[in-house]
Scaffold this active site. Structure first.
Site, PDB file in Angstrom:
ATOM      1  N   VAL A   1      -0.220 -12.225   9.035  1.00  0.00           N
ATOM      2  CA  VAL A   1       1.146 -12.466   8.839  1.00  0.00           C
ATOM      3  C   VAL A   1       2.150 -12.120   9.785  1.00  0.00           C
ATOM      4  CG1 VAL A   1       2.861 -12.160   6.951  1.00  0.00           C
ATOM      5  CG2 VAL A   1       0.746 -12.270   6.138  1.00  0.00           C
TER       6      VAL A   1
ATOM      7  N   GLU B   1       4.767  -3.869  12.328  1.00  0.00           N
ATOM      8  CA  GLU B   1       3.707  -2.649  12.361  1.00  0.00           C
ATOM      9  C   GLU B   1       2.378  -3.349  11.429  1.00  0.00           C
ATOM     10  OE1 GLU B   1       3.566   0.085  13.523  1.00  0.00           O
ATOM     11  OE2 GLU B   1       5.597   0.340  14.258  1.00  0.00           O
TER      12      GLU B   1
ATOM     13  N   GLU C   1       9.135   2.738  15.011  1.00  0.00           N
ATOM     14  CA  GLU C   1      10.200   3.056  13.796  1.00  0.00           C
ATOM     15  C   GLU C   1      10.153   4.739  13.641  1.00  0.00           C
ATOM     16  OE1 GLU C   1       9.623   0.090  10.566  1.00  0.00           O
ATOM     17  OE2 GLU C   1       7.407   0.398  10.867  1.00  0.00           O
TER      18      GLU C   1
ATOM     19  N   CYS D   1      -2.917   1.962   6.788  1.00  0.00           N
ATOM     20  CA  CYS D   1      -2.923   1.378   8.082  1.00  0.00           C
ATOM     21  C   CYS D   1      -3.351   2.616   9.156  1.00  0.00           C
ATOM     22  CB  CYS D   1      -1.652   0.937   8.614  1.00  0.00           C
ATOM     23  SG  CYS D   1      -0.381   2.013   8.409  1.00  0.00           S
TER      24      CYS D   1
ATOM     25  N   ASN E   1       0.724  -1.209  -0.071  1.00  0.00           N
ATOM     26  CA  ASN E   1      -0.084   0.053   0.083  1.00  0.00           C
ATOM     27  C   ASN E   1       0.719   1.483  -0.090  1.00  0.00           C
ATOM     28  OD1 ASN E   1       0.816  -0.379   2.874  1.00  0.00           O
ATOM     29  ND2 ASN E   1      -1.146   0.670   3.419  1.00  0.00           N
TER      30      ASN E   1
ATOM     31  N   GLU F   1     -10.179  -5.342  10.295  1.00  0.00           N
ATOM     32  CA  GLU F   1      -9.534  -4.325   9.353  1.00  0.00           C
ATOM     33  C   GLU F   1      -9.830  -4.660   7.975  1.00  0.00           C
ATOM     34  OE1 GLU F   1      -5.400  -4.440   8.109  1.00  0.00           O
ATOM     35  OE2 GLU F   1      -5.252  -2.006   8.477  1.00  0.00           O
TER      36      GLU F   1
ATOM     37  N   SER G   1      -0.091  -6.986   7.409  1.00  0.00           N
ATOM     38  CA  SER G   1      -1.236  -7.593   7.992  1.00  0.00           C
ATOM     39  C   SER G   1      -0.827  -8.447   9.288  1.00  0.00           C
ATOM     40  CB  SER G   1      -2.149  -8.589   7.187  1.00  0.00           C
ATOM     41  OG  SER G   1      -1.387  -9.747   6.867  1.00  0.00           O
TER      42      SER G   1
HETATM   43  P1  NAD Z   1       0.584  -8.674   4.043  1.00  0.00           P
HETATM   44  O1  NAD Z   1       0.663  -9.141   5.497  1.00  0.00           O
HETATM   45  O2  NAD Z   1      -0.031  -9.720   3.214  1.00  0.00           O
HETATM   46  O3  NAD Z   1       2.018  -9.062   3.267  1.00  0.00           O
HETATM   47  C1  NAD Z   1       3.077  -8.009   3.773  1.00  0.00           C
HETATM   48  C2  NAD Z   1       4.411  -8.403   3.293  1.00  0.00           C
HETATM   49  O4  NAD Z   1       4.567  -9.972   4.142  1.00  0.00           O
HETATM   50  C3  NAD Z   1       4.496  -8.825   2.007  1.00  0.00           C
HETATM   51  O5  NAD Z   1       5.666  -8.620   1.514  1.00  0.00           O
HETATM   52  C4  NAD Z   1       4.057 -10.255   1.857  1.00  0.00           C
HETATM   53  O6  NAD Z   1       4.673 -10.852   0.601  1.00  0.00           O
HETATM   54  C5  NAD Z   1       4.938 -10.666   3.077  1.00  0.00           C
HETATM   55  N1  NAD Z   1       4.547 -12.181   3.533  1.00  0.00           N
HETATM   56  C6  NAD Z   1       3.394 -12.643   3.416  1.00  0.00           C
HETATM   57  N2  NAD Z   1       3.349 -14.029   4.128  1.00  0.00           N
HETATM   58  C7  NAD Z   1       4.659 -14.143   4.573  1.00  0.00           C
HETATM   59  C8  NAD Z   1       5.241 -15.057   5.408  1.00  0.00           C
HETATM   60  N3  NAD Z   1       4.704 -16.157   5.616  1.00  0.00           N
HETATM   61  N4  NAD Z   1       6.395 -14.698   5.904  1.00  0.00           N
HETATM   62  C9  NAD Z   1       7.281 -13.769   5.561  1.00  0.00           C
HETATM   63  N5  NAD Z   1       6.634 -12.789   4.755  1.00  0.00           N
HETATM   64  C10 NAD Z   1       5.286 -13.065   4.371  1.00  0.00           C
HETATM   65  O7  NAD Z   1       0.119  -7.280   3.790  1.00  0.00           O
HETATM   66  P2  NAD Z   1      -0.259  -6.534   2.624  1.00  0.00           P
HETATM   67  O8  NAD Z   1      -1.522  -6.962   2.085  1.00  0.00           O
HETATM   68  O9  NAD Z   1       1.050  -6.463   1.608  1.00  0.00           O
HETATM   69  O10 NAD Z   1      -0.467  -4.940   3.183  1.00  0.00           O
HETATM   70  C11 NAD Z   1      -1.419  -4.484   3.870  1.00  0.00           C
HETATM   71  C12 NAD Z   1      -1.540  -4.761   5.459  1.00  0.00           C
HETATM   72  O11 NAD Z   1      -0.325  -3.819   5.775  1.00  0.00           O
HETATM   73  C13 NAD Z   1      -2.666  -4.143   6.067  1.00  0.00           C
HETATM   74  O12 NAD Z   1      -2.934  -4.840   7.278  1.00  0.00           O
HETATM   75  C14 NAD Z   1      -2.286  -2.839   6.651  1.00  0.00           C
HETATM   76  O13 NAD Z   1      -2.743  -2.306   7.733  1.00  0.00           O
HETATM   77  C15 NAD Z   1      -0.709  -2.988   7.003  1.00  0.00           C
HETATM   78  N6  NAD Z   1       0.156  -1.822   6.816  1.00  0.00           N
HETATM   79  C16 NAD Z   1       0.558  -1.451   8.132  1.00  0.00           C
HETATM   80  C17 NAD Z   1       1.320  -0.196   8.152  1.00  0.00           C
HETATM   81  C18 NAD Z   1       1.896   0.311   9.596  1.00  0.00           C
HETATM   82  O14 NAD Z   1       2.677   1.027   9.607  1.00  0.00           O
HETATM   83  N7  NAD Z   1       1.274  -0.338  10.813  1.00  0.00           N
HETATM   84  C19 NAD Z   1       1.579   0.498   7.029  1.00  0.00           C
HETATM   85  C20 NAD Z   1       1.255  -0.018   5.750  1.00  0.00           C
HETATM   86  C21 NAD Z   1       0.526  -1.166   5.838  1.00  0.00           C
END
Ligand code: NAD
Length: 483
Positions: A230, A248, A460, A282, A150, A381, A227
């Site tokens: 994960v 995060e 962070e 997020c 995102n 979420e 997320s």
């Molecule tokens: P996601 O959890 O699906 O993936 C995040 C990353 O983790 C990706 O690079 C993905 O390929 C990797 N991943 C997935 N499975 C994994 C595993 N088993 N081992 C290691 N890495 C793995 O999230 P997304 O859909 O890419 O992003 C959306 C999420 O990110 C939302 O929940 C959002 O709230 C969160 N987000 C949080 C912040 C924050 O700072 N709190 C900022 C931006 C996005």
């Protein structure tokens, strides 16, 4: 021919066996490029190279490190228009937001360039006579950076910049939905005068490449944004290796609108916070908690502001809200609209798929009324342009609803009362509080993070970043008496 983009491993671009297509969510027919999927051998080589390069980098002079970070930051800033266009094309956020994200990414590098020169330790006398103590921070070692789609460049930059500034090596696994921004940033880093292997890009799926990376004992620290589901898997893998960890994750950010608020301001903050970036932030305002005394007036203005949002192609200058990121995200979002209906919420506006030509993953911003905080749409979420409105009976009730969530990243209040603003700042169970501001939108020189299921580990950004990217060493010295 469609351009192919390889991974960056140990200072070179290995020919991959496997590629994925990267297509624009604004236009399914727009093929941006082909992007390599790292093999286990690529990952292994990246980690080996990172271990070796890190030792060299940790002993590289501060001015050199400063110059490298500064050059990356300046190039990002100079190329913000070009790279912002690429980012918006692959992620779907409106062009102005894409350009802004690239600029912000550059600012993370220039900020941490300066932090390179501000690494000061502490010293103390021992409680034992004749002994002096020196306390300083050392690099963590090899850092695995795992980033979401995102904010494909900014989240990674706020991790990569401090990692390099404090003397670490990086192995970066970006999200597979947005490899173009990751590759573009990597290409800039690859032209810097740094040890081969200090910085590595391993594109691929989370379940395969990501999982292998987080399980590897050569990794000294994992910094993850993504997320909650994960994040928990990452935490399990990190615990097995006693690996340092920073997570995060998601949120369900409340925006409280009090009866003393400027209601026009509140409606515009709510629309901005709920639908900016198609709600895929997020920090998005997903629970709008409104004092019953101004409920009708607020809802009227909020729906008007929502209806006025122009949905379209990310690169169209008229667009205020782009598509959502993917077909599966769109169907998940529409599923949440059905769930809301079955839970008894009133669909006041939108939340429907929109036909556009060329075809992409478009939906109208959705407003749900009569929602209760125990409904799933207020607990989970959604990461969608869907706002849930809740009614509160006065300030205390609004605060109680705001704090009743497993998440706690940001929280906002719209009020003219200093007493309420101040009480909310102190009593909000969140990592960031916004007063008369949208819940989304943070600075780069101060800490960022949340509470509960939103964050885990050190904060962070800003000076607080040092906590994760360094290890403290305490040295005792008994010099004896001079001859
Ligand atoms: P996601 O959890 O699906 O993936 C995040 C990353 O983790 C990706 O690079 C993905 O390929 C990797 N991943 C997935 N499975 C994994 C595993 N088993 N081992 C290691 N890495 C793995 O999230 P997304 O859909 O890419 O992003 C959306 C999420 O990110 C939302 O929940 C959002 O709230 C969160 N987000 C949080 C912040 C924050 O700072 N709190 C900022 C931006 C996005």
């Amino acid at each position: 021919m469609t351009k192919r983009h390889a991974n960056y491993v140990g200072g070179s671009w290995p020919e991959p066996a496997d590629w994925i297509e990267n297509r624009s969510p604004s236009d399914e027919s727009d093929l941006i490029g082909l992007y390599a999927q790292a093999s286990p051998a690529d990952l292994d080589a990246a980690l080996d190279a990172a271990v070796k390069a890190q030792r060299v980098w940790a002993n590289t002079g501060l001015e050199k490190r400063y110059a490298v970070l500064m050059a990356i930051g300046q190039e990002l800033d100079q190329r913000a228009q070009e790279l912002g266009t690429l980012l918006s094309r692959e992620e779907g956020k409106p062009l102005a937001e894409g350009i802004g994200e690239v600029r912000r990414s550059g600012q993370f590098f220039t900020y941490f360039a300066a932090e390179v020169l501000r690494q000061l330790g502490e010293c103390a006398d021992s409680v034992r006579d004749g002994i002096e103590i020196d306390i300083r921070r050392e690099p963590l070692g090899v850092v695995a950076v795992i980033s979401p789609w995102n904010f494909p460049m900014a989240t990674a930059s706020w991790k990569i910049a401090p990692a390099l500034a404090f003397g670490n090596a990086v192995v970066w696994k970006p999200a597979n939905l947005t490899p173009a921004s990751a590759w573009a940033l990597t290409e800039i880093v690859s032209r810097q005068d740094i040890p081969k292997g200090l910085f590595n890009l391993v594109m691929g799926s989370g379940a395969i490449v990501g999982q292998k990376l987080i399980e590897d004992p050569r990794v000294n620290g994992i910094t993850f944004t993504g997320s909650l589901a994960v994040g928990k898997q990452v935490a399990e893998a990190a615990a097995r290796n006693l690996c340092k960890l920073q997570l995060e994750m998601g949120s369900k950010n409340p925006l409280v609108v009090m009866d003393d608020a400027d209601i026009d301001l509140a409606a515009s903050l709510a629309a901005n916070g709920a639908f900016g970036g198609s709600g895929q932030k997020c920090t998005a305002s997903s629970r709008i908690i409104v004092d019953s005394r101004v409920y009708e007036g607020f809802v009227d203005r909020f729906i008007r502001a929502t209806k006025a949002i122009r949905v379209g192609h990310a690169l169209d200058p008229e667009t205020q809200m782009g598509p959502v990121v993917s077909k599966s995200q769109l169907s998940e979002n529409l599923g949440y609209m059905q769930l809301a209906h079955s839970e008894g919420a009133e669909v006041a506006y939108g939340g429907e798929a929109m036909k556009r030509s060329p075809a992409g993953y478009y939906m109208s911003p959705g407003v749900l009324l009569n929602t209760r905080n125990d409904m799933r749409v207020n607990r989970e979420e959604m990461f969608a342009p869907i706002a849930c409105v809740l009614k509160a009976d006065g300030y205390e009730h609004a605060l109680e609803i705001a704090n009743d969530s497993q998440f706690g990243l940001t929280a906002g209040i719209v009020t003219r009362s200093l007493a309420r603003a101040s009480h909310f700042r102190r009593n909000s169970r969140s990592g960031c509080v916004m007063i008369n501001l949208p819940t989304a939108g943070t600075d780069y020189h101060v800490p960022f993070g949340g509470r509960g299921a939103s964050s885990y580990g050190p904060r962070e950004q800003g000076r607080y970043a040092a906590e994760f990217y360094t290890i403290v060493k305490t040295s005792y010295m008994h010099a004896g008496r001079p001859e």
